[in-house]
Design a protein around this motif. Structure first.
Motif, mmCIF file in Angstrom:
data_model
loop_
_atom_site.group_PDB
_atom_site.id
_atom_site.type_symbol
_atom_site.label_atom_id
_atom_site.label_comp_id
_atom_site.label_asym_id
_atom_site.label_seq_id
_atom_site.Cartn_x
_atom_site.Cartn_y
_atom_site.Cartn_z
ATOM 1 N N THR A 1 4.164 -1.115 10.325
ATOM 2 C CA THR A 1 4.503 -1.804 9.085
ATOM 3 C C THR A 1 4.936 -3.217 9.423
ATOM 4 O O THR A 1 5.845 -3.419 10.229
ATOM 5 C CB THR A 1 5.621 -1.077 8.333
ATOM 6 O OG1 THR A 1 5.221 0.273 8.067
ATOM 7 C CG2 THR A 1 5.923 -1.776 7.012
ATOM 8 N N GLN B 1 2.518 4.870 12.590
ATOM 9 C CA GLN B 1 2.646 3.904 11.503
ATOM 10 C C GLN B 1 3.079 2.546 12.029
ATOM 11 O O GLN B 1 4.033 2.433 12.810
ATOM 12 C CB GLN B 1 3.684 4.397 10.479
ATOM 13 C CG GLN B 1 3.957 3.431 9.331
ATOM 14 C CD GLN B 1 2.803 3.311 8.374
ATOM 15 O OE1 GLN B 1 2.226 4.310 7.953
ATOM 16 N NE2 GLN B 1 2.453 2.072 8.006
ATOM 17 N N THR C 1 -0.582 -3.807 8.265
ATOM 18 C CA THR C 1 0.152 -2.576 7.969
ATOM 19 C C THR C 1 -0.817 -1.425 7.737
ATOM 20 O O THR C 1 -1.719 -1.517 6.890
ATOM 21 C CB THR C 1 1.039 -2.767 6.730
ATOM 22 O OG1 THR C 1 2.041 -3.737 7.031
ATOM 23 C CG2 THR C 1 1.707 -1.458 6.328
#
Length: 126
Positions: free
Chosen positions: A123, A121, A91
């Motif tokens: 995750t 991003q 992450t």
């Protein structure tokens, strides 16, 4: 000037896969060594993978070897990061970077890179 735009990030369960893309515009992409870096909250930016201008030479960070693969398609001005067997510790915000160099080596030191994308991003949930 070269602009880089990353895409492909998101939320995935542990063990899953994602493919990040980095699209380049501007100067001649095919002469640029490219790399991927990542930064998790509260941590320094970390080298993930690098590829030379032709795509014939690659290098991957120890924490991702055997799971991630960098590649490029010069005809599409795009570099990819295939991420398999993702773990929660993957992450981070992932950044694409590039630099024009005159030889065929890979570049693993972030200080050598001239242009960067805005990041995407990733995750990974447990």
């Amino acid at each position: 000037q070269v602009q880089l735009v990353e895409s492909g990030g998101g939320l995935v369960q542990a063990g899953g896969s994602l493919r990040l893309s980095c699209a380049a515009s501007g100067r001649t992409f095919r002469r640029a060594a490219m790399g991927w870096f990542r930064q998790a909250p509260g941590k320094n930016r970390e080298f993930v993978a690098a590829i030379n201008w032709s795509g014939g030479v690659t290098d991957h960070g120890d924490s991702v070897k055997g799971r991630f693969t960098i590649s490029r398609e010069n005809a599409k001005n795009t570099v990819y990061l295939q991420m398999n067997s993702l773990k929660p510790e993957d992450t981070a915000v992932y950044y694409c970077a590039g630099v024009f160099i005159l030889d065929s080596r890979v570049v693993t030191n972030e200080r050598e890179y001239s242009f960067w994308g805005q990041g995407t991003q990733v995750t990974v949930s447990s």
